[in-house]
Design a protein around this motif. Structure first.
Motif, short mmCIF file in Angstrom:
data_model
loop_
_atom_site.label_atom_id
_atom_site.label_comp_id
_atom_site.label_asym_id
_atom_site.label_seq_id
_atom_site.Cartn_x
_atom_site.Cartn_y
_atom_site.Cartn_z
N SER A 151 0.73 -1.45 -0.89
CA SER A 151 -0.05 -0.10 0.05
C SER A 151 1.62 1.31 -0.12
N LEU A 152 1.95 1.05 0.36
CA LEU A 152 2.72 2.29 0.40
C LEU A 152 4.00 2.44 -1.03
N ILE A 153 3.69 3.58 -1.92
CA ILE A 153 4.79 3.79 -3.01
C ILE A 153 6.62 3.59 -2.16
N ALA A 154 7.11 2.60 -2.82
CA ALA A 154 8.94 2.82 -2.25
C ALA A 154 9.18 2.88 -4.01
N ARG A 155 10.60 4.07 -3.35
CA ARG A 155 11.23 4.38 -4.96
C ARG A 155 12.44 4.02 -4.17
N HIS A 156 13.12 3.52 -5.05
CA HIS A 156 15.31 2.49 -4.48
C HIS A 156 16.03 3.92 -5.00
N ILE A 157 16.46 4.37 -4.00
CA ILE A 157 17.70 5.63 -3.78
C ILE A 157 19.35 5.06 -3.99
N LEU A 158 19.77 3.54 -3.84
CA LEU A 158 20.22 2.85 -4.21
C LEU A 158 20.73 2.35 -2.78
N ASP A 159 21.87 1.56 -2.85
CA ASP A 159 21.99 0.33 -2.03
C ASP A 159 23.68 0.41 -0.71
N GLY A 251 42.41 6.68 7.51
CA GLY A 251 43.45 5.45 8.33
C GLY A 251 43.17 5.38 9.95
N LYS A 252 41.36 5.97 10.73
CA LYS A 252 41.61 5.85 12.14
C LYS A 252 40.83 4.99 12.23
N LEU A 253 39.82 4.06 10.81
CA LEU A 253 40.13 2.63 10.97
C LEU A 253 40.15 2.13 9.65
N VAL A 254 40.31 0.70 10.13
CA VAL A 254 41.41 -0.29 8.55
C VAL A 254 39.42 -0.80 8.18
N ASP A 255 39.52 -1.11 7.23
CA ASP A 255 37.85 -1.66 5.94
C ASP A 255 38.48 -3.51 5.93
N ILE A 256 38.61 -4.49 7.47
CA ILE A 256 39.02 -6.08 7.08
C ILE A 256 37.61 -6.37 6.62
N LEU A 257 39.01 -7.95 5.69
CA LEU A 257 37.65 -8.81 4.52
C LEU A 257 37.37 -7.86 4.09
N PRO A 258 37.28 -7.19 2.93
CA PRO A 258 36.89 -6.08 2.53
C PRO A 258 35.88 -6.98 1.68
N GLN A 259 36.09 -7.53 0.47
CA GLN A 259 36.18 -8.62 -0.61
C GLN A 259 35.16 -9.96 -0.26
N GLN A 260 35.34 -10.07 1.24
CA GLN A 260 33.85 -10.74 2.38
C GLN A 260 32.32 -11.01 3.10
N VAL A 261 32.24 -9.51 3.16
CA VAL A 261 31.41 -8.88 3.54
C VAL A 261 30.37 -9.04 2.43
N GLY A 262 29.27 -9.83 2.85
CA GLY A 262 28.18 -10.09 2.36
C GLY A 262 26.56 -8.43 2.34
N LYS A 263 26.94 -8.11 3.45
CA LYS A 263 25.95 -7.30 3.94
C LYS A 263 25.30 -6.45 2.69
N LYS A 264 24.33 -5.75 2.18
CA LYS A 264 24.00 -5.15 1.24
C LYS A 264 22.71 -4.66 1.06
N LEU A 265 22.39 -3.74 2.14
CA LEU A 265 21.05 -2.61 2.20
C LEU A 265 20.70 -2.35 0.62
N GLY A 266 19.31 -1.98 0.63
CA GLY A 266 18.64 -1.17 0.20
C GLY A 266 18.10 -0.27 0.62
N VAL A 267 18.31 1.16 -0.01
CA VAL A 267 17.98 2.27 0.55
C VAL A 267 16.60 3.38 0.03
N TYR A 268 15.34 3.41 0.44
CA TYR A 268 14.49 3.71 -0.27
C TYR A 268 13.60 4.77 0.60
N ALA A 269 13.32 5.96 0.07
CA ALA A 269 12.30 6.93 -0.59
C ALA A 269 10.67 6.40 -0.33
#
Length: 302
Positions: A151-159, A251-269
């Protein structure tokens, strides 16, 4: 086949009667009936079962409906794209956004939008839970994840891509994890606002994504607090990239396991359907602005 007949067909399905569609479009019932009959003749199928009390879609009608809705939406978006330029936008918008979006991305954009339109006021609530748009009186909501309410209108913005990260000092003390299972021996800082649970971290595997259930000394539903704890070297965090983008660049934080992270969520209006012309005009401009602002302000992956 005419696009306006497809739009009329979609309206008949939505409103349920020829008379309501005729009233909305300043037509007669007979004109609406003839145009639907013309569409059926062109397609060579019956689209509705007609009785004195109601209209019911046939299987062919159901198959046509999805395409007709796309035509209707595309037409409206085309009209929206070129109407309203130079208009004075006045009124009030009530919106809800996730805490990360509000803190890092949209606060300045909302203030800029209000500066551009002095007669406009915006009430922006920062809330990670999916609010009830109708009961809460919200005009626009920014949300991530799976959206099921048709019943809602959702427009995908990005992931939104997530990352596993920690401070250089934590790595120096405990070593670099080589695979997701190594996190079982680390202090994992848990973000309580997650679709899979704070301790369930998603990774890519040969047979598809899988979950590693981690543990640690700190859990919170506040992303700012989680970031601060990670920066001080207390453990490893699994968070949306936009939360720590500048920390990774600096360089305050380090991205570890960058090729193995599986989480990606859609962002919607997300917004409710409305036929109120003044409100619709305000929302048309605000949605377009906030969606463009969100895309522009959300940094690309470093």
């Amino acid at each position: 086949m005419r696009a306006d007949d497809l739009i009329l067909f979609s309206q008949v399905v939505e409103l349920g009667t020829f008379s309501k569609v005729a009233e909305q479009n300043n037509l007669t019932n007979s004109v609406v009936s003839k145009r639907i009959a013309r569409l059926e003749e062109q397609l060579g199928v019956r689209l509705f079962y007609r009785t004195t009390r109601k209209l019911t879609l046939t299987e062919a009608g159901k198959a046509l409906l999805a395409g007709a809705k796309n035509v209707t939406q595309a037409t409206q978006e085309a009209i929206d794209a070129v109407t309203g330029f130079g208009e004075n936008i006045t009124g009030h918008i009530k919106m809800s956004v996730p805490t990360i979006s509000g803190d890092l991305l949209l606060a300045d954009a909302v203030a800029e939008f209000c500066d551009q339109h002095p007669g406009l006021t915006v009430d922006m609530s920062l809330d990670n839970r999916f609010v009830d748009l109708v009961e809460g009186g919200y005009d626009l909501v920014i949300r991530t994840g799976y959206l099921a309410d048709s019943s809602l209108i959702a427009r995908h913005i990005l992931d939104s891509q997530w990352v596993v990260c920690c401070s250089p000092s934590y790595l120096a003390r405990h070593g670099q994890p080589q695979r997701p299972e190594d996190l079982l021996q680390r202090n994992c800082l848990q973000y309580a606002y997650q679709t899979t649970g704070a301790s369930e971290w998603e990774f890519k595997g040969a047979q598809g994504n899988y979950i590693v259930r981690v543990s640690g000394s700190f859990s919170t539903d506040n992303p700012t607090a989680l970031r601060r704890v990670a920066l001080r070297g207390s453990g490893i965090a699994y968070v949306p990239r936009c939360l720590v983008y500048h920390d990774l660049l600096e360089g305050k934080l380090v991205d570890i396991l960058p090729q193995q992270v599986g989480k990606k969520l859609g962002v919607y209006a997300v917004y409710p359907f409305t036929r109120q012309p003044p409100k619709k005009r305000i929302l048309r401009h605000s949605r377009r602005f906030f969606i463009c602002a969100y895309k522009a302000l959300l940094p690309a992956a470093p």
